[in-house]
Design a protein around this motif. Structure first.
Motif, PDB file in Angstrom:
ATOM      1  N   GLU A 119       0.833  -1.209   0.000  1.00  0.00           N
ATOM      2  CA  GLU A 119       0.000   0.000   0.000  1.00  0.00           C
ATOM      3  C   GLU A 119       0.867   1.257   0.000  1.00  0.00           C
ATOM      4  O   GLU A 119       0.589   2.208  -0.725  1.00  0.00           O
ATOM      5  N   ILE A 120       1.918   1.259   0.794  1.00  0.00           N
ATOM      6  CA  ILE A 120       2.833   2.403   0.831  1.00  0.00           C
ATOM      7  C   ILE A 120       3.516   2.555  -0.525  1.00  0.00           C
ATOM      8  O   ILE A 120       3.627   3.664  -1.061  1.00  0.00           O
ATOM      9  N   GLY A 121       3.959   1.443  -1.105  1.00  0.00           N
ATOM     10  CA  GLY A 121       4.584   1.471  -2.424  1.00  0.00           C
ATOM     11  C   GLY A 121       3.648   2.005  -3.487  1.00  0.00           C
ATOM     12  O   GLY A 121       4.043   2.793  -4.346  1.00  0.00           O
ATOM     13  N   LYS A 122       2.392   1.594  -3.425  1.00  0.00           N
ATOM     14  CA  LYS A 122       1.397   2.068  -4.393  1.00  0.00           C
ATOM     15  C   LYS A 122       1.211   3.578  -4.267  1.00  0.00           C
ATOM     16  O   LYS A 122       1.181   4.290  -5.271  1.00  0.00           O
ATOM     17  N   LYS A 123       1.130   4.082  -3.047  1.00  0.00           N
ATOM     18  CA  LYS A 123       0.938   5.523  -2.840  1.00  0.00           C
ATOM     19  C   LYS A 123       2.156   6.324  -3.313  1.00  0.00           C
ATOM     20  O   LYS A 123       2.007   7.393  -3.889  1.00  0.00           O
ATOM     21  N   ILE A 124       3.347   5.793  -3.071  1.00  0.00           N
ATOM     22  CA  ILE A 124       4.547   6.500  -3.530  1.00  0.00           C
ATOM     23  C   ILE A 124       4.620   6.478  -5.052  1.00  0.00           C
ATOM     24  O   ILE A 124       4.967   7.483  -5.679  1.00  0.00           O
ATOM     25  N   ALA A 125       4.259   5.354  -5.663  1.00  0.00           N
ATOM     26  CA  ALA A 125       4.226   5.281  -7.123  1.00  0.00           C
ATOM     27  C   ALA A 125       3.209   6.281  -7.688  1.00  0.00           C
ATOM     28  O   ALA A 125       3.484   6.961  -8.685  1.00  0.00           O
ATOM     29  N   MET A 126       2.055   6.400  -7.052  1.00  0.00           N
ATOM     30  CA  MET A 126       1.055   7.374  -7.494  1.00  0.00           C
ATOM     31  C   MET A 126       1.603   8.794  -7.366  1.00  0.00           C
ATOM     32  O   MET A 126       1.394   9.631  -8.249  1.00  0.00           O
ATOM     33  N   HIS A 127       2.311   9.068  -6.283  1.00  0.00           N
ATOM     34  CA  HIS A 127       2.918  10.386  -6.097  1.00  0.00           C
ATOM     35  C   HIS A 127       3.909  10.670  -7.221  1.00  0.00           C
ATOM     36  O   HIS A 127       3.916  11.766  -7.788  1.00  0.00           O
ATOM     37  N   ILE A 128       4.741   9.692  -7.556  1.00  0.00           N
ATOM     38  CA  ILE A 128       5.746   9.870  -8.607  1.00  0.00           C
ATOM     39  C   ILE A 128       5.084  10.189  -9.940  1.00  0.00           C
ATOM     40  O   ILE A 128       5.527  11.075 -10.668  1.00  0.00           O
ATOM     41  N   VAL A 129       4.006   9.475 -10.255  1.00  0.00           N
ATOM     42  CA  VAL A 129       3.288   9.733 -11.504  1.00  0.00           C
ATOM     43  C   VAL A 129       2.750  11.165 -11.532  1.00  0.00           C
ATOM     44  O   VAL A 129       2.856  11.868 -12.532  1.00  0.00           O
ATOM     45  N   ALA A 130       2.209  11.618 -10.410  1.00  0.00           N
ATOM     46  CA  ALA A 130       1.613  12.959 -10.354  1.00  0.00           C
ATOM     47  C   ALA A 130       2.669  14.063 -10.265  1.00  0.00           C
ATOM     48  O   ALA A 130       2.553  15.082 -10.934  1.00  0.00           O
ATOM     49  N   ALA A 131       3.705  13.877  -9.439  1.00  0.00           N
ATOM     50  CA  ALA A 131       4.671  14.945  -9.174  1.00  0.00           C
ATOM     51  C   ALA A 131       5.821  14.992 -10.187  1.00  0.00           C
ATOM     52  O   ALA A 131       6.450  16.027 -10.349  1.00  0.00           O
ATOM     53  N   ARG A 132       6.106  13.879 -10.818  1.00  0.00           N
ATOM     54  CA  ARG A 132       7.171  13.782 -11.814  1.00  0.00           C
ATOM     55  C   ARG A 132       8.507  14.365 -11.336  1.00  0.00           C
ATOM     56  O   ARG A 132       9.049  15.302 -11.935  1.00  0.00           O
ATOM     57  N   PRO A 133       9.063  13.826 -10.267  1.00  0.00           N
ATOM     58  CA  PRO A 133      10.355  14.338  -9.800  1.00  0.00           C
ATOM     59  C   PRO A 133      11.444  14.087 -10.844  1.00  0.00           C
ATOM     60  O   PRO A 133      11.417  13.078 -11.553  1.00  0.00           O
ATOM     61  N   GLU A 134      12.370  15.022 -10.944  1.00  0.00           N
ATOM     62  CA  GLU A 134      13.458  14.891 -11.912  1.00  0.00           C
ATOM     63  C   GLU A 134      14.638  14.106 -11.351  1.00  0.00           C
ATOM     64  O   GLU A 134      15.407  13.521 -12.107  1.00  0.00           O
ATOM     65  N   TYR A 135      14.785  14.146 -10.018  1.00  0.00           N
ATOM     66  CA  TYR A 135      15.914  13.486  -9.367  1.00  0.00           C
ATOM     67  C   TYR A 135      15.421  12.713  -8.148  1.00  0.00           C
ATOM     68  O   TYR A 135      14.392  13.042  -7.569  1.00  0.00           O
ATOM     69  N   PHE A 136      16.195  11.729  -7.744  1.00  0.00           N
ATOM     70  CA  PHE A 136      15.859  10.916  -6.581  1.00  0.00           C
ATOM     71  C   PHE A 136      16.131  11.686  -5.288  1.00  0.00           C
ATOM     72  O   PHE A 136      15.291  11.784  -4.414  1.00  0.00           O
ATOM     73  N   LYS A 137      17.347  12.247  -5.167  1.00  0.00           N
ATOM     74  CA  LYS A 137      17.718  12.994  -3.967  1.00  0.00           C
ATOM     75  C   LYS A 137      18.647  14.139  -4.345  1.00  0.00           C
ATOM     76  O   LYS A 137      19.146  14.203  -5.477  1.00  0.00           O
ATOM     77  N   ARG A 138      18.890  15.031  -3.387  1.00  0.00           N
ATOM     78  CA  ARG A 138      19.662  16.247  -3.638  1.00  0.00           C
ATOM     79  C   ARG A 138      21.028  16.001  -4.257  1.00  0.00           C
ATOM     80  O   ARG A 138      21.438  16.734  -5.162  1.00  0.00           O
ATOM     81  N   ASP A 139      21.742  15.025  -3.767  1.00  0.00           N
ATOM     82  CA  ASP A 139      23.107  14.841  -4.263  1.00  0.00           C
ATOM     83  C   ASP A 139      23.164  14.290  -5.688  1.00  0.00           C
ATOM     84  O   ASP A 139      24.243  14.160  -6.263  1.00  0.00           O
ATOM     85  N   GLU A 140      22.005  14.011  -6.282  1.00  0.00           N
ATOM     86  CA  GLU A 140      21.963  13.576  -7.678  1.00  0.00           C
ATOM     87  C   GLU A 140      21.708  14.734  -8.643  1.00  0.00           C
ATOM     88  O   GLU A 140      21.785  14.556  -9.850  1.00  0.00           O
ATOM     89  N   VAL A 141      21.402  15.915  -8.103  1.00  0.00           N
ATOM     90  CA  VAL A 141      21.195  17.089  -8.960  1.00  0.00           C
ATOM     91  C   VAL A 141      22.570  17.531  -9.448  1.00  0.00           C
ATOM     92  O   VAL A 141      23.461  17.820  -8.640  1.00  0.00           O
ATOM     93  N   PRO A 142      22.773  17.607 -10.767  1.00  0.00           N
ATOM     94  CA  PRO A 142      24.084  18.017 -11.291  1.00  0.00           C
ATOM     95  C   PRO A 142      24.470  19.420 -10.818  1.00  0.00           C
ATOM     96  O   PRO A 142      23.613  20.301 -10.684  1.00  0.00           O
ATOM     97  N   SER A 143      25.759  19.608 -10.578  1.00  0.00           N
ATOM     98  CA  SER A 143      26.234  20.895 -10.070  1.00  0.00           C
ATOM     99  C   SER A 143      25.926  22.042 -11.027  1.00  0.00           C
ATOM    100  O   SER A 143      25.644  23.155 -10.585  1.00  0.00           O
TER     101      SER A 143
END
Length: 133
Positions: free
Chosen positions: A34-58
């Motif tokens: 259920e938690i995985g499903k909700k996070i997957a739904m969030h990803i579909v709606a929010a469309r994040p470009e990166y996983f976490k801060r340290d993955e954002v290119p300088s």
């Protein structure tokens, strides 16, 4: 082992996430799903470009800083104040583009994804989102 969950939205977008329980987590398979499903739904709606801060290119961060400094160029504020303002606005930038910094759209209090995972004793190992244009 990790669990993989997927969620589709209106047939044009989908996301899958891999969650693993942290040591000491007593979550049942159904709860994790259920938690995985909700996070997957969030990803579909929010469309994040990166996983976490340290993955954002300088270069992306520098470009964002330049834009913010340019917007405040005529403010007359001292450099140390401008730096604090830029850092605050960069935090807002990260909330928009980094999955772990985003407020969870399906949680009442808009808790950050990283905190939702921590509260449930889970780690998000990987995710993938796809969309058909």
């Amino acid at each position: 082992h990790g669990k993989v969950f997927q969620e589709m939205f209106a047939g044009t977008a989908a996301a899958i996430v891999e969650l693993i329980p942290l040591d000491g987590s007593s979550k049942q398979k159904e709860e994790i799903q259920e938690i995985g499903k909700k996070i997957a739904m969030h990803i579909v709606a929010a469309r994040p470009e990166y996983f976490k801060r340290d993955e954002v290119p300088s270069d992306v961060i520098e470009k964002e800083k330049d834009i913010l400094l340019e917007q405040m160029a005529d403010s007359g504020k001292p450099p140390e104040i401008l730096e604090k303002i830029v850092n605050g606005r960069l935090n807002k930038f990260y909330e928009g583009v980094c999955l772990l910094d985003q407020g969870h759209m399906l949680e009442e209090d808009n808790t950050k994804i990283s905190k939702v995972l921590k509260n449930h004793g889970l780690e998000l190992v990987a995710y993938k989102s796809l969309s058909i244009q």
